[in-house]
Design a protein around this motif. Sequence first.
Motif, PDB file in Angstrom:
ATOM      1  N   VAL A  38      31.921  29.810  13.224  1.00  0.00           N
ATOM      2  CA  VAL A  38      31.391  29.936  14.451  1.00  0.00           C
ATOM      3  C   VAL A  38      29.702  29.400  14.308  1.00  0.00           C
ATOM      4  O   VAL A  38      29.694  28.417  15.107  1.00  0.00           O
ATOM      5  CB  VAL A  38      30.874  31.419  15.433  1.00  0.00           C
ATOM      6  CG1 VAL A  38      29.393  31.600  16.548  1.00  0.00           C
ATOM      7  CG2 VAL A  38      32.343  32.174  15.233  1.00  0.00           C
ATOM      8  N   LEU A  39      29.225  29.643  13.513  1.00  0.00           N
ATOM      9  CA  LEU A  39      27.773  28.955  13.520  1.00  0.00           C
ATOM     10  C   LEU A  39      27.709  27.650  13.229  1.00  0.00           C
ATOM     11  O   LEU A  39      26.927  26.872  13.011  1.00  0.00           O
ATOM     12  CB  LEU A  39      26.782  29.767  13.038  1.00  0.00           C
ATOM     13  CG  LEU A  39      26.432  30.891  13.911  1.00  0.00           C
ATOM     14  CD1 LEU A  39      25.074  31.142  12.741  1.00  0.00           C
ATOM     15  CD2 LEU A  39      24.822  30.386  14.815  1.00  0.00           C
ATOM     16  N   VAL A  40      29.060  27.036  12.244  1.00  0.00           N
ATOM     17  CA  VAL A  40      29.561  25.778  12.310  1.00  0.00           C
ATOM     18  C   VAL A  40      29.509  25.385  12.929  1.00  0.00           C
ATOM     19  O   VAL A  40      28.819  24.110  13.724  1.00  0.00           O
ATOM     20  CB  VAL A  40      30.479  25.712  11.085  1.00  0.00           C
ATOM     21  CG1 VAL A  40      30.943  23.694  11.044  1.00  0.00           C
ATOM     22  CG2 VAL A  40      30.404  26.262   9.827  1.00  0.00           C
ATOM     23  N   ALA A  41      30.323  26.061  14.046  1.00  0.00           N
ATOM     24  CA  ALA A  41      31.054  25.210  15.265  1.00  0.00           C
ATOM     25  C   ALA A  41      29.656  24.724  15.995  1.00  0.00           C
ATOM     26  O   ALA A  41      29.780  23.774  16.589  1.00  0.00           O
ATOM     27  CB  ALA A  41      31.983  25.752  16.852  1.00  0.00           C
ATOM     28  N   THR A  80      28.241  32.359  21.394  1.00  0.00           N
ATOM     29  CA  THR A  80      27.176  32.254  22.706  1.00  0.00           C
ATOM     30  C   THR A  80      25.667  32.881  23.070  1.00  0.00           C
ATOM     31  O   THR A  80      25.100  32.168  23.409  1.00  0.00           O
ATOM     32  CB  THR A  80      27.688  33.262  23.910  1.00  0.00           C
ATOM     33  OG1 THR A  80      29.373  32.061  24.598  1.00  0.00           O
ATOM     34  CG2 THR A  80      26.933  32.807  25.652  1.00  0.00           C
ATOM     35  N   VAL A  81      26.047  34.409  22.555  1.00  0.00           N
ATOM     36  CA  VAL A  81      24.872  35.029  22.065  1.00  0.00           C
ATOM     37  C   VAL A  81      23.846  33.711  20.843  1.00  0.00           C
ATOM     38  O   VAL A  81      22.697  33.843  21.133  1.00  0.00           O
ATOM     39  CB  VAL A  81      25.394  36.178  20.912  1.00  0.00           C
ATOM     40  CG1 VAL A  81      23.633  36.756  20.458  1.00  0.00           C
ATOM     41  CG2 VAL A  81      25.659  37.014  22.337  1.00  0.00           C
ATOM     42  N   LEU A  82      24.251  33.904  20.101  1.00  0.00           N
ATOM     43  CA  LEU A  82      23.316  32.360  19.228  1.00  0.00           C
ATOM     44  C   LEU A  82      22.804  31.830  19.395  1.00  0.00           C
ATOM     45  O   LEU A  82      21.712  31.021  19.286  1.00  0.00           O
ATOM     46  CB  LEU A  82      24.694  32.947  17.800  1.00  0.00           C
ATOM     47  CG  LEU A  82      24.745  33.296  16.840  1.00  0.00           C
ATOM     48  CD1 LEU A  82      25.281  33.208  15.695  1.00  0.00           C
ATOM     49  CD2 LEU A  82      23.620  34.065  16.511  1.00  0.00           C
ATOM     50  N   GLN A  83      23.709  30.552  20.530  1.00  0.00           N
ATOM     51  CA  GLN A  83      23.070  29.440  21.300  1.00  0.00           C
ATOM     52  C   GLN A  83      22.396  29.814  22.291  1.00  0.00           C
ATOM     53  O   GLN A  83      21.448  29.721  22.275  1.00  0.00           O
ATOM     54  CB  GLN A  83      24.373  28.873  22.466  1.00  0.00           C
ATOM     55  CG  GLN A  83      23.882  27.743  22.367  1.00  0.00           C
ATOM     56  CD  GLN A  83      25.079  27.310  23.428  1.00  0.00           C
ATOM     57  OE1 GLN A  83      26.534  27.761  23.281  1.00  0.00           O
ATOM     58  NE2 GLN A  83      24.957  25.425  24.182  1.00  0.00           N
ATOM     59  N   PRO A 137      18.394  39.287  28.760  1.00  0.00           N
ATOM     60  CA  PRO A 137      19.400  40.353  27.930  1.00  0.00           C
ATOM     61  C   PRO A 137      20.573  39.234  27.602  1.00  0.00           C
ATOM     62  O   PRO A 137      20.013  37.944  28.088  1.00  0.00           O
ATOM     63  CB  PRO A 137      19.802  40.675  29.347  1.00  0.00           C
ATOM     64  CG  PRO A 137      19.171  40.158  30.084  1.00  0.00           C
ATOM     65  CD  PRO A 137      18.193  39.993  29.789  1.00  0.00           C
ATOM     66  N   PHE A 138      21.850  39.568  27.243  1.00  0.00           N
ATOM     67  CA  PHE A 138      22.920  38.750  26.767  1.00  0.00           C
ATOM     68  C   PHE A 138      24.223  38.832  27.580  1.00  0.00           C
ATOM     69  O   PHE A 138      24.260  39.773  28.590  1.00  0.00           O
ATOM     70  CB  PHE A 138      23.655  38.814  25.150  1.00  0.00           C
ATOM     71  CG  PHE A 138      21.758  38.852  24.267  1.00  0.00           C
ATOM     72  CD1 PHE A 138      22.155  37.236  23.723  1.00  0.00           C
ATOM     73  CD2 PHE A 138      21.202  39.639  23.770  1.00  0.00           C
ATOM     74  CE1 PHE A 138      20.924  36.926  22.904  1.00  0.00           C
ATOM     75  CE2 PHE A 138      20.786  39.511  23.168  1.00  0.00           C
ATOM     76  CZ  PHE A 138      20.357  38.600  22.590  1.00  0.00           C
ATOM     77  N   PRO A 139      25.022  37.918  27.477  1.00  0.00           N
ATOM     78  CA  PRO A 139      26.438  38.551  28.837  1.00  0.00           C
ATOM     79  C   PRO A 139      26.936  39.634  27.531  1.00  0.00           C
ATOM     80  O   PRO A 139      26.781  39.626  26.932  1.00  0.00           O
ATOM     81  CB  PRO A 139      27.282  37.070  28.522  1.00  0.00           C
ATOM     82  CG  PRO A 139      26.429  36.210  27.654  1.00  0.00           C
ATOM     83  CD  PRO A 139      25.502  36.898  27.017  1.00  0.00           C
TER      84      PRO A 139
END
Length: 187
Positions: free
Chosen positions: A14-17, A67-70, A139-141
């Motif tokens: 995911v983080l590669v993306a 999304t959270v990491l972004q 907060p996150f989605p």
Amino acid sequence: MNNAMLSKKTRRAVLVALGAAIGAGIAGNAYGQNVLEHLMRTLRERSREGIGGFGREVLADPEYVATVLQQIVERNYQDVADPMWMLTPNAQRGRVGTVTVVIDIASNGQLIGARYTASTGQGYALVGRAINVVRRAAPFPPPIPADRNLRSGNVKIEETFLFQDDGRWNLAAVIESAQQQREAARP
């Protein structure tokens, strides 16, 4: 390992993306979007199979994790180091430590908590800073399960922060993504 936690391999993918899209500064152009779309499609296929022996019902959708990491990176952008710069020998000499944090997110997207699980170098002294980075991003989605037919639940995401002596940081997987991107660009 908690059943709601994604495998390390999936988080890295995911983080590669994320790193390919953000780290190279190309998130807005078609090339960056194509890289992200291709990797998300791959992650979706992995999620259908189940990861690390866990069933689909305990996994967060890879797009949700991205999304959270972004959101963590975007809401703390003033302190984020360029991942390509972090690959340079000068930056590597200036690395002071790492902190691995588990992020607990409730089914409504509220941050339940963030706690460290490991640190290296001077990382223990930076634990509070890493946790505050996560708190500022909340907060996150609301979480999205890998199997969209299931109800959403709490999610745990584990990520490692790499800190530099100048106070800047980035996520370990984004740095790995930048390394892969650099190697792919070599003739």
